[in-house]
Design an enzyme around this catalytic site. Structure first.
Site: not given
Ligand SMILES: CC(=O)C(=O)O
Ligand SMILES: [Mg+2]
Ligand SMILES: NC(=O)C1=CN([C@@H]2O[C@H](COP(=O)(O)OP(=O)(O)OC[C@H]3O[C@@H](n4cnc5c(N)ncnc54)[C@H](O)[C@@H]3O)[C@@H](O)[C@H]2O)C=CC1
Length: 594
Positions: A108, A180
């Protein structure tokens, strides 16, 4: 023996499988590699295709971890994990679950941002559904490849305009949808084969991609306006037709589209914008627990939002509602406690024509700012004397020592959340915030940071990222088969999250639950969402227990876990898509690979 039998989404018991031999080994949904027991090797024609040693899942995870550790960079680790998932899904999820804290930043933010930025360079195999604005007539045909109507629970989609703080990444956005959805599975047990990642390719305004001969997306400027809206509309209609039960998660749309799309569709389908609503929920939850530690009442706090884009205005809206609700104030009165700042400085009413609808709401009368340099953050802090300063600006180091110390002059416990991702874009480093305020600051950050030492004690820095909120919210929507995702359901989720913050027990602990406990956090968040959906008559699922404890057990029973299930051989002819390994598979079926 599970207490609740015949649950639609139950994930225990044997799986029907029509694949054999090499085709079985190449199907990540069924493949167990060296973990196939002898009787399955015989039944499924695997004899001679595997070394004789048989491993448990734990042994395989140990081997994979050693290989992971040998990868030299975070990006190489990310690539390794992607290819592991492509070979053996259960092993991938087991490995990451076993090392969640360590691997979360690799799958992530921040590393996934690098993988996305390099998508067309690192590309090996397609994953997910690619829809192009130039071929809108193909949307339904493309969606048809991904399972039958009842087989998809969550669709994550992005048009790639504002990815994780690194801007326009065009078709590489498929990887944010993939990431996600992985988090839905890891953190909330959503079945990995009942999810569908989508990229809505409308072109790109990123000059690097437009000039890259290896770029894999539509090499043309972004389409905007009516044609864009028509494309989104066709996509939503096609999803409704093809997967009527699916909950739609919008991710990383640009400032001018994120809120518009959400406002349009939230009234008619179960959908969610993670940057607006997920970030709003998790940040409000962190604020509730910071207020608990600081002994502030939320209805009394003054808030400066630095960076009034999708995330900034989403957070502002959630805080606004909380101030109004807890303080029994009108929204107009609550609004007087929130100041939104963007590139030009404080948002003013004289500029409303250039503001987005979401920003419009927060514009202040010009008269209030006469004689003040409204573009200087220090001056703004001096004037407003906020309790809370939140950064979603993508401007690194914007919270300087001067800004922070000015804030600390006026309030005992400054609450400062630098939320911009990736790490290099954070508005401040928690270590500096602690030093500049002699430990008085209460902080949480958008990407992970190590704990900070204060007077010999360690202060945890909670990760205030929508990933703590969206998986449980989505699980609640999926299990209740909610018709809509309403503000009341989001409030319920926020309160459930806030109630689990370790800082409620120990002021040096995190302002939000730790990622390591996230599955249990998701159970409680999902249960809160489900209860609210039932209360508001929006739950279509009939068998929801009404007792709180039973509801949580019912949720847990339907969470997918990374375990091998016994395989039951069925005939190829007439086999279901699931038995052919095609159940909502995130790859095109084997026969359609290129
Ligand atoms: C965490 C997230 O969704 C972003 O940084 O766009
Ligand atoms: Mg985001
Ligand atoms: N921690 C979390 O869970 C989340 C963090 N984010 C992060 O927040 C940041 C913003 O994301 P979005 O709101 O989706 O982007 P966005 O593009 O919608 O908003 C960014 C806003 O910041 C403004 N801005 C740019 N430079 C500025 C400056 N120097 N001073 C003040 N404002 C400035 C822009 O004009 C824009 O309005 C990104 O870094 C993103 O990664 C976003 C969503 C969730």
């Amino acid at each position: 023996m599970p207490k609740f039998t015949k649950l639609t989404r139950s994930t225990s018991g044997p799986q029907e499988c029509a694949l054999t031999g090499a085709a079985l080994l190449q199907c990540p949904y069924f493949n167990k590699g060296s973990g196939f027991p002898q009787h399955e090797r015989e039944t499924f024609s695997l004899v001679g295709l595997l070394p004789s040693g048989i491993n448990t899942l734990d042994e395989q995870a140990r081997r994979a971890y050693e290989q992971y550790q040998n990868c030299g960079t975070a990006l190489a680790k990310n690539t390794f994990l992607t290819s592991l998932k492509d070979q053996n899904e259960v092993l991938f999820y087991r490995l990451v679950q076993d090392h969640l804290q360590e691997m979360f930043p690799v799958i992530y933010t921040p590393t996934e941002g690098d993988a996305i930025a390099n998508y067309s360079r690192l590309f090996r195999r397609p994953e997910g559904c690619f829809l192009e604005i130039t071929h809108q007539e193909d949307i339904e045909v493309a969606l048809d490849q991904w399972g039958s109507p009842e087989e998809v629970d969550v669709i994550a989609c992005s048009d790639g305009e504002q990815i994780l703080g690194i801007g326009d990444q065009g078709v590489g956005a498929i990887l944010i949808s993939v990431a996600k959805l992985i988090i839905y599975t890891l953190c909330a047990g959503i079945h990995p084969n009942r999810t569908l990642p989508v990229v809505l390719d409308v072109g790109t305004d990123n000059p690097g991609l437009l000039n890259d001969p290896l770029y894999l997306g539509l090499q043309q400027p972004r389409v905007r306006g009516e044609e864009y809206d028509k494309f989104i509309e066709r996509f939503i209609r096609a999803c409704r037709k093809r997967f009527p039960q699916a909950y739609i998660h919008f991710e990383d749309f640009g400032l001018h589209n994120a809120r518009r799309i959400l406002d349009k569709y939230t009234k008619e389908i179960a959908c969610f914008n993670d940057d607006v609503q997920g970030t709003g929920c998790v940040t409000l939850a962190a604020l509730y627990s910071a207020c608990h530690v600081a002994k502030y009442r939320i209805q009394d706090v003054r808030v400066v939002m630095f960076g009034a884009g999708s995330a900034g205005t989403g957070i502002a809206d959630q805080i606004l509602d909380a101030i109004a609700l807890e303080g029994r104030k009108s929204k107009e009165d609550a609004m007087k406690q929130i100041w939104c700042v963007d590139k030009q400085g404080i948002l003013l009413q004289s500029e409303t024509e250039s503001l987005t609808l979401a920003q419009h709401y927060y514009a202040k009368p010009d008269g209030e700012w006469q004689g003040v340099d409204k573009s200087s953050l220090v001056e703004i802090i001096k004037t407003v004397k906020p309790h809370v300063l939140i950064g979603t600006s993508t401007k690194p180091k914007a919270f300087t020592r001067e800004v922070v110390q000015e804030m600390a002059k006026h309030v005992e416990r400054p609450i400062i959340f630098p939320l911009s991702n990736p790490t290099r874009l954070h508005e401040a480093d928690p270590k500096d915030l602690v030093e500049w305020t002699n430990g008085r600051v209460l902080t949480a950050t958008g990407s992970p940071f190590p704990p900070v030492k204060i007077d010999g004690r360690m202060r945890e820095v909670a990760e205030c990222n929508n990933s703590t909120a969206f998986p449980g919210i989505g699980l609640g929507a999926v299990l209740s088969r909610a018709k809509l995702m309403t503000p009341a359901m989001l409030v319920a989720a926020t309160k459930a999250l806030a109630a689990q913050a370790p800082a409620l027990q120990d002021p040096d602990a995190g302002l939000l639950p730790d990622v390591i406990n996230v599955r249990e956090v998701s159970v409680k968040t999902a249960a809160a969402v489900i209860k609210q959906a039932v209360k508001d008559g929006l739950a279509q699922e009939q068998r929801i227990p009404d007792n709180d404890k039973e509801l949580e057990e019912w949720v847990r029973d339907q969470m997918w876990d990374a375990q091998y299930r016994p395989l039951k051989k069925v005939d190829w002819v007439g086999a279901s898509p699931a038995a052919l390994g095609e159940l909502g598979s995130k790859r095109a079926p084997v026969s359609r690979q290129f």
